[in-house]
Scaffold this motif. Structure first.
Motif, PDB file in Angstrom:
ATOM      1  N   UNK A  51       0.834  -1.198   0.000  1.00 50.45           N
ATOM      2  CA  UNK A  51       0.000   0.000   0.000  1.00 50.45           C
ATOM      3  C   UNK A  51       0.869   1.248   0.000  1.00 50.45           C
ATOM      4  N   UNK A  52       0.258   2.336  -0.421  1.00 50.62           N
ATOM      5  CA  UNK A  52       0.876   3.655  -0.336  1.00 50.62           C
ATOM      6  C   UNK A  52       0.045   4.458   0.656  1.00 50.62           C
ATOM      7  N   UNK A  53       0.704   4.997   1.673  1.00 50.08           N
ATOM      8  CA  UNK A  53       0.029   5.805   2.689  1.00 50.08           C
ATOM      9  C   UNK A  53       0.453   7.253   2.535  1.00 50.08           C
ATOM     10  N   UNK A  54      -0.514   8.143   2.607  1.00 51.23           N
ATOM     11  CA  UNK A  54      -0.231   9.571   2.564  1.00 51.23           C
ATOM     12  C   UNK A  54      -0.537  10.181   3.917  1.00 51.23           C
ATOM     13  N   UNK A  55       0.376  11.013   4.404  1.00 53.46           N
ATOM     14  CA  UNK A  55       0.192  11.670   5.696  1.00 53.46           C
ATOM     15  C   UNK A  55       0.439  13.154   5.513  1.00 53.46           C
ATOM     16  N   UNK A  56      -0.492  13.957   5.974  1.00 52.60           N
ATOM     17  CA  UNK A  56      -0.301  15.406   5.954  1.00 52.60           C
ATOM     18  C   UNK A  56      -1.097  15.998   7.097  1.00 52.60           C
ATOM     19  N   UNK A  57      -0.598  17.069   7.634  1.00 49.32           N
ATOM     20  CA  UNK A  57      -1.294  17.738   8.729  1.00 49.32           C
ATOM     21  C   UNK A  57      -2.273  18.783   8.193  1.00 49.32           C
ATOM     22  N   UNK A  58      -2.156  19.087   6.924  1.00 51.41           N
ATOM     23  CA  UNK A  58      -2.955  20.143   6.288  1.00 51.41           C
ATOM     24  C   UNK A  58      -4.142  19.537   5.518  1.00 51.41           C
ATOM     25  N   UNK A  59      -5.345  19.924   5.898  1.00 54.04           N
ATOM     26  CA  UNK A  59      -6.553  19.389   5.275  1.00 54.04           C
ATOM     27  C   UNK A  59      -6.610  19.694   3.779  1.00 54.04           C
ATOM     28  N   UNK A  60      -6.192  20.883   3.373  1.00 54.97           N
ATOM     29  CA  UNK A  60      -6.263  21.225   1.945  1.00 54.97           C
ATOM     30  C   UNK A  60      -5.310  20.357   1.113  1.00 54.97           C
ATOM     31  N   UNK A  61      -4.170  19.977   1.669  1.00 59.42           N
ATOM     32  CA  UNK A  61      -3.256  19.079   0.955  1.00 59.42           C
ATOM     33  C   UNK A  61      -3.856  17.679   0.831  1.00 59.42           C
ATOM     34  N   UNK A  62      -4.533  17.227   1.876  1.00 59.88           N
ATOM     35  CA  UNK A  62      -5.205  15.930   1.815  1.00 59.88           C
ATOM     36  C   UNK A  62      -6.313  15.937   0.771  1.00 59.88           C
ATOM     37  N   UNK A  63      -7.029  17.037   0.656  1.00 61.25           N
ATOM     38  CA  UNK A  63      -8.080  17.145  -0.357  1.00 61.25           C
ATOM     39  C   UNK A  63      -7.490  17.071  -1.758  1.00 61.25           C
ATOM     40  N   UNK A  64      -6.348  17.710  -1.969  1.00 66.45           N
ATOM     41  CA  UNK A  64      -5.690  17.635  -3.282  1.00 66.45           C
ATOM     42  C   UNK A  64      -5.229  16.207  -3.575  1.00 66.45           C
ATOM     43  N   UNK A  65      -4.692  15.550  -2.557  1.00 66.45           N
ATOM     44  CA  UNK A  65      -4.241  14.168  -2.732  1.00 66.45           C
ATOM     45  C   UNK A  65      -5.424  13.257  -3.042  1.00 66.45           C
ATOM     46  N   UNK A  66      -6.536  13.457  -2.340  1.00 71.93           N
ATOM     47  CA  UNK A  66      -7.737  12.654  -2.580  1.00 71.93           C
ATOM     48  C   UNK A  66      -8.180  12.827  -4.038  1.00 71.93           C
ATOM     49  N   UNK A  67      -8.159  14.044  -4.532  1.00 74.52           N
ATOM     50  CA  UNK A  67      -8.571  14.298  -5.919  1.00 74.52           C
ATOM     51  C   UNK A  67      -7.667  13.560  -6.905  1.00 74.52           C
ATOM     52  N   UNK A  68      -6.390  13.441  -6.586  1.00 73.74           N
ATOM     53  CA  UNK A  68      -5.436  12.756  -7.479  1.00 73.74           C
ATOM     54  C   UNK A  68      -5.512  11.239  -7.371  1.00 73.74           C
ATOM     55  N   UNK A  69      -6.028  10.740  -6.254  1.00 74.37           N
ATOM     56  CA  UNK A  69      -6.017   9.287  -6.018  1.00 74.37           C
ATOM     57  C   UNK A  69      -7.418   8.697  -5.890  1.00 74.37           C
ATOM     58  N   UNK A  70      -8.362   9.226  -6.650  1.00 75.68           N
ATOM     59  CA  UNK A  70      -9.737   8.750  -6.577  1.00 75.68           C
ATOM     60  C   UNK A  70      -9.881   7.292  -7.023  1.00 75.68           C
ATOM     61  N   UNK A  71      -8.976   6.800  -7.813  1.00 73.98           N
ATOM     62  CA  UNK A  71      -9.012   5.405  -8.250  1.00 73.98           C
ATOM     63  C   UNK A  71      -8.315   4.502  -7.228  1.00 73.98           C
ATOM     64  N   UNK A  72      -7.147   4.912  -6.754  1.00 76.91           N
ATOM     65  CA  UNK A  72      -6.314   4.075  -5.893  1.00 76.91           C
ATOM     66  C   UNK A  72      -6.884   3.883  -4.482  1.00 76.91           C
TER      67      UNK A  72
END
Length: 75
Positions: free
Chosen positions: A16-37
């Motif tokens: 698995x690939x795990x993403x960690x960020x303390x910033x909600x807006x960065x997590x939202x951007x990551x979610x948008x990029x990884x909608x398939x994964x």
């Protein structure tokens, strides 16, 4: 190695690939990029500090970071 390569390695090894960020807006951007994964179960995102990551065992085969090391108090 880039972000996309980490997905390829993870899939090949059954990991698995795990993403960690303390910033909600960065997590939202990551979610948008990884909608398939994320729904496929090969990626997960967590809002957390790298100092207190929410992972049992806290062991990883590889760690990638981008523009965060400069903000860590303890290097």
């Amino acid at each position: 190695m880039d972000f996309c390569s980490s997905f390829s390695l993870s899939e090949e090894a059954g990991g698995m690939v795990y993403g960690v960020d303390i910033c909600q807006s960065m997590l939202q951007q990551a979610w948008a990029r990884m909608q398939k994964e994320i729904p496929e179960g090969i990626a997960a995102l967590h809002k957390a500090s790298v100092i207190e990551m929410p992972f049992e065992g806290k062991k990883f085969d590889r760690i990638f970071h981008c523009n965060v090391y400069y903000f860590w108090k303890e290097r």
